[in-house]
Design a protein around this motif. Structure first.
Motif, PDB file in Angstrom:
ATOM      1  N   ILE A  13      38.163  35.891  21.951  1.00 28.02           N
ATOM      2  CA  ILE A  13      38.375  35.266  23.244  1.00 28.02           C
ATOM      3  C   ILE A  13      38.117  36.341  24.297  1.00 28.02           C
ATOM      4  O   ILE A  13      38.854  37.324  24.389  1.00 28.02           O
ATOM      5  N   ASN A  14      37.072  36.171  25.073  1.00 29.88           N
ATOM      6  CA  ASN A  14      36.655  37.185  26.037  1.00 29.88           C
ATOM      7  C   ASN A  14      36.928  36.675  27.446  1.00 29.88           C
ATOM      8  O   ASN A  14      36.220  35.810  27.946  1.00 29.88           O
ATOM      9  N   ASN A  15      37.965  37.230  28.079  1.00 32.67           N
ATOM     10  CA  ASN A  15      38.271  36.848  29.456  1.00 32.67           C
ATOM     11  C   ASN A  15      37.833  37.936  30.438  1.00 32.67           C
ATOM     12  O   ASN A  15      38.248  37.935  31.588  1.00 32.67           O
ATOM     13  N   GLY A  16      37.009  38.855  29.972  1.00 30.87           N
ATOM     14  CA  GLY A  16      36.437  39.864  30.846  1.00 30.87           C
ATOM     15  C   GLY A  16      37.421  40.893  31.366  1.00 30.87           C
ATOM     16  O   GLY A  16      37.133  41.617  32.305  1.00 30.87           O
ATOM     17  N   GLY A  17      38.587  40.977  30.779  1.00 31.74           N
ATOM     18  CA  GLY A  17      39.558  41.958  31.248  1.00 31.74           C
ATOM     19  C   GLY A  17      40.935  41.662  30.713  1.00 31.74           C
ATOM     20  O   GLY A  17      41.099  40.961  29.728  1.00 31.74           O
ATOM     21  N   TYR A  18      41.899  42.196  31.380  1.00 27.46           N
ATOM     22  CA  TYR A  18      43.285  42.035  30.980  1.00 27.46           C
ATOM     23  C   TYR A  18      43.982  41.105  31.972  1.00 27.46           C
ATOM     24  O   TYR A  18      44.738  41.546  32.834  1.00 27.46           O
ATOM     25  N   GLY A  19      43.720  39.801  31.871  1.00 19.08           N
ATOM     26  CA  GLY A  19      44.243  38.823  32.822  1.00 19.08           C
ATOM     27  C   GLY A  19      45.744  38.878  32.984  1.00 19.08           C
ATOM     28  O   GLY A  19      46.263  38.848  34.107  1.00 19.08           O
ATOM     29  N   LEU A  20      46.480  38.971  31.885  1.00 19.22           N
ATOM     30  CA  LEU A  20      47.938  39.016  31.966  1.00 19.22           C
ATOM     31  C   LEU A  20      48.406  40.308  32.636  1.00 19.22           C
ATOM     32  O   LEU A  20      49.364  40.313  33.399  1.00 19.22           O
ATOM     33  N   GLU A  21      47.709  41.393  32.393  1.00 15.70           N
ATOM     34  CA  GLU A  21      48.080  42.672  33.002  1.00 15.70           C
ATOM     35  C   GLU A  21      48.002  42.611  34.525  1.00 15.70           C
ATOM     36  O   GLU A  21      48.788  43.253  35.217  1.00 15.70           O
ATOM     37  N   PHE A  22      47.054  41.848  35.061  1.00 17.28           N
ATOM     38  CA  PHE A  22      46.972  41.688  36.515  1.00 17.28           C
ATOM     39  C   PHE A  22      48.242  41.063  37.059  1.00 17.28           C
ATOM     40  O   PHE A  22      48.666  41.367  38.164  1.00 17.28           O
ATOM     41  N   LYS A  23      48.849  40.173  36.280  1.00 19.32           N
ATOM     42  CA  LYS A  23      50.078  39.518  36.717  1.00 19.32           C
ATOM     43  C   LYS A  23      51.276  40.462  36.622  1.00 19.32           C
ATOM     44  O   LYS A  23      52.230  40.337  37.365  1.00 19.32           O
ATOM     45  N   ILE A  24      51.212  41.393  35.673  1.00 23.39           N
ATOM     46  CA  ILE A  24      52.317  42.345  35.500  1.00 23.39           C
ATOM     47  C   ILE A  24      52.243  43.432  36.568  1.00 23.39           C
ATOM     48  O   ILE A  24      53.205  43.706  37.263  1.00 23.39           O
ATOM     49  N   HIS A  25      51.091  44.089  36.666  1.00 28.13           N
ATOM     50  CA  HIS A  25      50.917  45.153  37.647  1.00 28.13           C
ATOM     51  C   HIS A  25      49.443  45.263  37.952  1.00 28.13           C
ATOM     52  O   HIS A  25      48.662  45.721  37.120  1.00 28.13           O
ATOM     53  N   ASP A  26      49.061  44.813  39.134  1.00 30.47           N
ATOM     54  CA  ASP A  26      47.658  44.806  39.522  1.00 30.47           C
ATOM     55  C   ASP A  26      47.189  46.223  39.804  1.00 30.47           C
ATOM     56  O   ASP A  26      47.906  47.037  40.376  1.00 30.47           O
ATOM     57  N   GLY A  27      45.997  46.526  39.345  1.00 27.82           N
ATOM     58  CA  GLY A  27      45.428  47.840  39.595  1.00 27.82           C
ATOM     59  C   GLY A  27      44.022  47.939  39.041  1.00 27.82           C
ATOM     60  O   GLY A  27      43.629  47.148  38.181  1.00 27.82           O
ATOM     61  N   PRO A  28      43.255  48.912  39.481  1.00 26.86           N
ATOM     62  CA  PRO A  28      41.860  49.046  39.042  1.00 26.86           C
ATOM     63  C   PRO A  28      41.722  49.349  37.547  1.00 26.86           C
ATOM     64  O   PRO A  28      40.673  49.101  36.955  1.00 26.86           O
ATOM     65  N   TYR A  29      42.778  49.856  36.923  1.00 30.56           N
ATOM     66  CA  TYR A  29      42.738  50.155  35.490  1.00 30.56           C
ATOM     67  C   TYR A  29      42.680  48.883  34.642  1.00 30.56           C
ATOM     68  O   TYR A  29      42.416  48.956  33.453  1.00 30.56           O
ATOM     69  N   ASN A  30      42.937  47.734  35.224  1.00 27.82           N
ATOM     70  CA  ASN A  30      42.843  46.473  34.496  1.00 27.82           C
ATOM     71  C   ASN A  30      41.418  45.923  34.457  1.00 27.82           C
ATOM     72  O   ASN A  30      41.145  44.974  33.741  1.00 27.82           O
ATOM     73  N   VAL A  31      40.526  46.508  35.224  1.00 22.32           N
ATOM     74  CA  VAL A  31      39.126  46.086  35.233  1.00 22.32           C
ATOM     75  C   VAL A  31      38.409  46.920  34.173  1.00 22.32           C
ATOM     76  O   VAL A  31      38.331  48.147  34.285  1.00 22.32           O
ATOM     77  N   ILE A  32      37.921  46.255  33.153  1.00 23.44           N
ATOM     78  CA  ILE A  32      37.286  46.972  32.048  1.00 23.44           C
ATOM     79  C   ILE A  32      35.806  46.620  31.970  1.00 23.44           C
ATOM     80  O   ILE A  32      35.366  45.586  32.466  1.00 23.44           O
ATOM     81  N   LYS A  33      35.051  47.490  31.371  1.00 21.67           N
ATOM     82  CA  LYS A  33      33.634  47.230  31.111  1.00 21.67           C
ATOM     83  C   LYS A  33      33.563  46.140  30.060  1.00 21.67           C
ATOM     84  O   LYS A  33      34.135  46.253  28.974  1.00 21.67           O
ATOM     85  N   ASN A  34      32.879  45.066  30.376  1.00 26.78           N
ATOM     86  CA  ASN A  34      32.781  43.949  29.449  1.00 26.78           C
ATOM     87  C   ASN A  34      31.615  44.171  28.488  1.00 26.78           C
ATOM     88  O   ASN A  34      30.477  44.330  28.924  1.00 26.78           O
ATOM     89  N   TRP A  35      31.896  44.232  27.228  1.00 28.90           N
ATOM     90  CA  TRP A  35      30.875  44.435  26.213  1.00 28.90           C
ATOM     91  C   TRP A  35      30.175  43.130  25.892  1.00 28.90           C
ATOM     92  O   TRP A  35      30.714  42.056  26.093  1.00 28.90           O
ATOM     93  N   ASP A  36      28.994  43.245  25.313  1.00 25.37           N
ATOM     94  CA  ASP A  36      28.298  42.095  24.741  1.00 25.37           C
ATOM     95  C   ASP A  36      28.611  42.132  23.245  1.00 25.37           C
ATOM     96  O   ASP A  36      27.891  42.717  22.455  1.00 25.37           O
ATOM     97  N   TYR A  37      29.738  41.527  22.882  1.00 26.51           N
ATOM     98  CA  TYR A  37      30.247  41.616  21.516  1.00 26.51           C
ATOM     99  C   TYR A  37      29.289  41.034  20.483  1.00 26.51           C
ATOM    100  O   TYR A  37      29.223  41.517  19.356  1.00 26.51           O
TER     101      TYR A  37
END
Length: 111
Positions: A13-37
């Protein structure tokens, strides 16, 4: 898995990042490089034809991919990447994120 002849169906399941983490504590570290799995699996297969991959963006594509994995590609290791919106969270996950976020802002407990 390939070496041992596994014929599993793997869903990522690829949501392009850590969606739940944004709700816990928003920050640039939650934006990850999305791989072509799916391309990663193609590299592992190395042209031997023992893997099959699909990238899914809607319910109809998912249904087709499952039928393919259980039918024509049943002798392959099947890898199905399901693309979902980063903000696609159930209400319970949003509530959990808000609770954890408020808990993260509390000072440490004194013993």
């Amino acid at each position: 898995m390939i070496r041992n002849g596994q014929r599993n169906i793997i869903f990522v399941i690829n949501n392009g990042g850590y969606g739940l983490e944004f709700k816990i504590h928003d920050g640039p570290y939650n934006v990850i490089k999305n791989w072509d799995y799916t391309r990663l699996v193609d590299a592992i297969d190395n042209g031997e034809g023992k893997c099959w991959t699909a990238k899914i963006r809607c319910e109809n594509e998912l249904t087709e991919a499952i039928h393919m994995a259980m039918g024509e590609k049943m002798n392959c290791l099947c890898f199905i990447e399901v693309m979902v919106e980063p903000s696609d969270l159930c209400n319970e996950a949003v509530q959990l994120g808000a609770f954890l976020g408020s808990s993260n802002s509390l000072p440490p407990l004194q013993s």
